[in-house]
Design a protein around this motif. Structure first.
Motif, PDB file in Angstrom:
ATOM      1  N   GLU A   1       4.877  12.167   5.866  1.00 25.81           N
ATOM      2  CA  GLU A   1       5.209  10.804   5.446  1.00 25.81           C
ATOM      3  C   GLU A   1       5.215  10.696   3.917  1.00 25.81           C
ATOM      4  O   GLU A   1       4.167  10.783   3.281  1.00 25.81           O
ATOM      5  N   PRO A   2       6.388  10.503   3.302  1.00 23.39           N
ATOM      6  CA  PRO A   2       6.458  10.444   1.836  1.00 23.39           C
ATOM      7  C   PRO A   2       5.759   9.234   1.232  1.00 23.39           C
ATOM      8  O   PRO A   2       5.447   9.239   0.039  1.00 23.39           O
ATOM      9  N   LYS A   3       5.506   8.204   2.019  1.00 23.45           N
ATOM     10  CA  LYS A   3       4.834   7.018   1.490  1.00 23.45           C
ATOM     11  C   LYS A   3       3.320   7.206   1.394  1.00 23.45           C
ATOM     12  O   LYS A   3       2.612   6.310   0.927  1.00 23.45           O
ATOM     13  N   ILE A   4       2.839   8.371   1.853  1.00 21.69           N
ATOM     14  CA  ILE A   4       1.409   8.669   1.776  1.00 21.69           C
ATOM     15  C   ILE A   4       1.198   9.849   0.827  1.00 21.69           C
ATOM     16  O   ILE A   4       1.764  10.926   1.025  1.00 21.69           O
ATOM     17  N   ALA A   5       0.403   9.651  -0.213  1.00 25.68           N
ATOM     18  CA  ALA A   5      -0.065  10.751  -1.073  1.00 25.68           C
ATOM     19  C   ALA A   5      -1.508  11.029  -0.651  1.00 25.68           C
ATOM     20  O   ALA A   5      -2.392  10.191  -0.828  1.00 25.68           O
ATOM     21  N   TRP A   6      -1.745  12.192  -0.074  1.00 25.55           N
ATOM     22  CA  TRP A   6      -3.017  12.515   0.563  1.00 25.55           C
ATOM     23  C   TRP A   6      -3.777  13.498  -0.319  1.00 25.55           C
ATOM     24  O   TRP A   6      -3.342  14.636  -0.528  1.00 25.55           O
ATOM     25  N   HIS A   7      -4.904  13.068  -0.843  1.00 25.75           N
ATOM     26  CA  HIS A   7      -5.705  13.858  -1.770  1.00 25.75           C
ATOM     27  C   HIS A   7      -6.966  14.317  -1.031  1.00 25.75           C
ATOM     28  O   HIS A   7      -7.864  13.504  -0.760  1.00 25.75           O
ATOM     29  N   VAL A   8      -7.035  15.586  -0.694  1.00 24.89           N
ATOM     30  CA  VAL A   8      -8.142  16.103   0.109  1.00 24.89           C
ATOM     31  C   VAL A   8      -9.096  16.926  -0.749  1.00 24.89           C
ATOM     32  O   VAL A   8      -8.742  17.376  -1.846  1.00 24.89           O
ATOM     33  N   ARG A   9     -10.313  17.093  -0.253  1.00 27.21           N
ATOM     34  CA  ARG A   9     -11.366  17.785  -0.990  1.00 27.21           C
ATOM     35  C   ARG A   9     -11.555  17.160  -2.367  1.00 27.21           C
ATOM     36  O   ARG A   9     -11.768  17.836  -3.364  1.00 27.21           O
ATOM     37  N   MET A  10     -11.478  15.829  -2.382  1.00 26.44           N
ATOM     38  CA  MET A  10     -11.568  15.073  -3.631  1.00 26.44           C
ATOM     39  C   MET A  10     -12.605  13.962  -3.514  1.00 26.44           C
ATOM     40  O   MET A  10     -12.729  13.320  -2.472  1.00 26.44           O
ATOM     41  N   GLU A  11     -13.321  13.729  -4.611  1.00 26.36           N
ATOM     42  CA  GLU A  11     -14.263  12.626  -4.699  1.00 26.36           C
ATOM     43  C   GLU A  11     -13.677  11.540  -5.596  1.00 26.36           C
ATOM     44  O   GLU A  11     -12.967  11.846  -6.574  1.00 26.36           O
ATOM     45  N   ALA A  12     -13.989  10.286  -5.282  1.00 21.69           N
ATOM     46  CA  ALA A  12     -13.674   9.182  -6.188  1.00 21.69           C
ATOM     47  C   ALA A  12     -14.834   9.043  -7.157  1.00 21.69           C
ATOM     48  O   ALA A  12     -15.901   8.531  -6.806  1.00 21.69           O
ATOM     49  N   MET A  13     -14.656   9.534  -8.363  1.00 24.18           N
ATOM     50  CA  MET A  13     -15.747   9.552  -9.349  1.00 24.18           C
ATOM     51  C   MET A  13     -15.929   8.199 -10.031  1.00 24.18           C
ATOM     52  O   MET A  13     -17.027   7.846 -10.449  1.00 24.18           O
ATOM     53  N   ARG A  14     -14.841   7.466 -10.134  1.00 26.55           N
ATOM     54  CA  ARG A  14     -14.902   6.147 -10.779  1.00 26.55           C
ATOM     55  C   ARG A  14     -13.948   5.203 -10.060  1.00 26.55           C
ATOM     56  O   ARG A  14     -12.809   5.555  -9.774  1.00 26.55           O
ATOM     57  N   ARG A  15     -14.439   3.993  -9.767  1.00 26.49           N
ATOM     58  CA  ARG A  15     -13.620   2.958  -9.120  1.00 26.49           C
ATOM     59  C   ARG A  15     -13.685   1.708  -9.977  1.00 26.49           C
ATOM     60  O   ARG A  15     -14.786   1.190 -10.227  1.00 26.49           O
ATOM     61  N   GLU A  16     -12.538   1.212 -10.390  1.00 27.27           N
ATOM     62  CA  GLU A  16     -12.507  -0.004 -11.205  1.00 27.27           C
ATOM     63  C   GLU A  16     -11.510  -0.982 -10.605  1.00 27.27           C
ATOM     64  O   GLU A  16     -10.398  -0.601 -10.231  1.00 27.27           O
ATOM     65  N   ARG A  17     -11.935  -2.238 -10.517  1.00 27.20           N
ATOM     66  CA  ARG A  17     -11.078  -3.304 -10.005  1.00 27.20           C
ATOM     67  C   ARG A  17     -10.989  -4.404 -11.051  1.00 27.20           C
ATOM     68  O   ARG A  17     -12.001  -4.819 -11.613  1.00 27.20           O
ATOM     69  N   GLY A  18      -9.783  -4.855 -11.304  1.00 26.51           N
ATOM     70  CA  GLY A  18      -9.598  -5.911 -12.295  1.00 26.51           C
ATOM     71  C   GLY A  18      -8.529  -6.885 -11.854  1.00 26.51           C
ATOM     72  O   GLY A  18      -7.927  -6.728 -10.782  1.00 26.51           O
ATOM     73  N   PRO A  19      -8.260  -7.895 -12.646  1.00 28.60           N
ATOM     74  CA  PRO A  19      -7.278  -8.918 -12.255  1.00 28.60           C
ATOM     75  C   PRO A  19      -5.864  -8.376 -12.074  1.00 28.60           C
ATOM     76  O   PRO A  19      -5.060  -8.974 -11.356  1.00 28.60           O
TER      77      PRO A  19
END
Length: 414
Positions: free
Chosen positions: A132-150
């Motif tokens: 599925e080209p609409k999915i970019a699947w990143h495996v063996r990966m950690e989310a080191m930083r998560r930021e949410r803004g307006p």
């Protein structure tokens, strides 16, 4: 493209969603969203090859009619149909004594759901995601930083890449760091029980009947699976034991374990032997007081976890998926972006009541039938008789098993 990406499309750039967690619920969301034209990054710390390796996971899940409709509507029906065993009836009994309750729908109502090995569900989801080209699947990966803004969300991966999207979706499971980082208040308690999970070969056919046998220490469930390639009959086992007894059971060798299981089955399926690895996990309840925040939605076990007595944990997460995709699709059709606060508010309002009702009933059923020391056996039997004598309550439990209670998103309808 990093060798930790399993999609043929470019992995970078801005997409509509960043989904943290590529398990059964997270990957179903990515595929359902893709079917609606919604793009996503899926980030998972696990290696998919490990999750689908032979013998890695012998667990199975009861998939309700509504959840099956979701899988069919995202294109997995043909792949999964030959792999699921229908549940045509549920036999409920107190220690195999006389007076059992039988839950069976009318012929025109279909089955009470289908049993699938989790491995088969993962294989179908993962294979579809790779194409599925609409999915970019990143495996063996950690989310080191998560930021949410307006203006959007940003996640930095363990390899230093930065992904951007309009909406962050936490599908990381019960120990969700994103949910905890957002400060969501949680109602939670420990049942002080542990589920022993495996699959069994057995001599007699199960006739597509699931068994829920209540013992003072907790419920003992046998769930029908398809025969294997050699024609051997199979059922999944979920045996609930008190936490204080769990270590001794885990330490048993396979022969001792099988003998203990056979003693609780009273020969209902004849001779038995193990058909999958043995696993165990603690049983706890948790429910997030809210499931959205600024550009954040929480789904699946990250939002709610319950006792497996009614087999509704995964199905509740899949109902989250159906609702979220419908809300996002309608909003984007009107020109709103996925992270719009109005859309998230609508999703939370839709899911809160349904999740609360299912979890409340499941917890009540657990306390009535499954928690030692809370109610004597006589009261448990009275409770079972009450269910048998109250058609509306019996119908509620059947509708939950089939996944047809309440208003459902379009993706979960036939």
């Amino acid at each position: 493209m990093s060798d930790s990406d399993t999609t043929a499309s470019p992995a970078g750039g801005t997409r509509d969603l960043i989904i943290l967690g590529g398990g059964l619920v997270g990957m179903t969301l990515a595929l359902a969203a893709a079917r609606a034209g919604i793009t996503s990054h899926v980030i998972d710390r696990a290696d998919p090859a490990d999750l689908v390796a032979e013998g890695a996971d012998g667990r199975a899940s009861a998939i309700s009619t509504a959840s099956w409709n979701l899988f069919a509507n995202i294109g997995l029906g043909d792949r999964l149909a030959p792999l699921g065993c229908p549940i045509d009836a549920i036999a409920v009994t107190d220690e195999m004594k006389p007076g059992r309750i039988d839950f069976a729908p009318k012929p025109e109502e279909g089955s009470l759901g289908r049993m699938f090995f989790n491995r088969d569900l993962r294989l179908a989801l993962f294979d579809a995601a790779k194409e599925e080209p609409k999915i970019a699947w990143h495996v063996r990966m950690e989310a080191m930083r998560r930021e949410r803004g307006p203006n959007g969300v940003e996640v930095e991966l363990s390899d230093g890449r930065v992904l951007r999207a309009s909406l962050l979706v936490a599908a990381e499971g019960r120990q969700s760091p994103t949910r905890d980082e957002a400060g969501f208040a949680m109602a939670k308690w420990d049942y002080r029980h542990r589920a022993m999970v495996t699959a069994l070969f057995h001599e007699k056919p199960h006739g597509n009947t699931a068994w829920e046998i209540f013992y003072p220490a907790g419920p003992f469930a046998l769930l029908p699976l398809l025969d294997d390639a050699q024609g051997r009959h199979r059922s999944a086992l979920v045996w609930t034991v008190a936490e204080k007894d769990a270590a001794g059971i885990i330490a048993m060798n396979d022969a001792m374990f099988v003998n203990e299981v056979a003693a609780r089955m009273h020969g209902v399926l004849g001779r038995i032997e193990l058909a999958a690895p043995r696993m165990s996990y603690p049983l706890r309840f948790h429910h997030a007081g809210k499931v959205v925040d600024q550009r954040l939605a929480v789904i699946g076990d990250a939002a709610h976890g319950m006792h497996p007595i009614a087999g509704q944990g995964l199905n509740l997460g899949l109902r989250d998926v159906g609702a979220l995709v419908e809300v996002l699709t309608e909003g984007m059709r009107l020109g709103l972006e996925p992270g719009d606060a109005q859309l998230l508010g609508r999703y939370e309002k839709w899911r809160s009541l349904d999740a609360f009702m299912v979890m409340s009933v499941t917890d009540g059923l657990t306390r009535l039938f499954g928690v030692p020391g809370r109610l004597p056996s006589a009261v448990r039997r009275l409770g079972m008789g009450a269910v048998q004598r109250m058609p509306r309550l019996k119908r509620f439990f059947m509708d939950e098993a089939r996944g047809v209670s309440g208003r459902l998103p379009e993706l979960l309808q036939g």
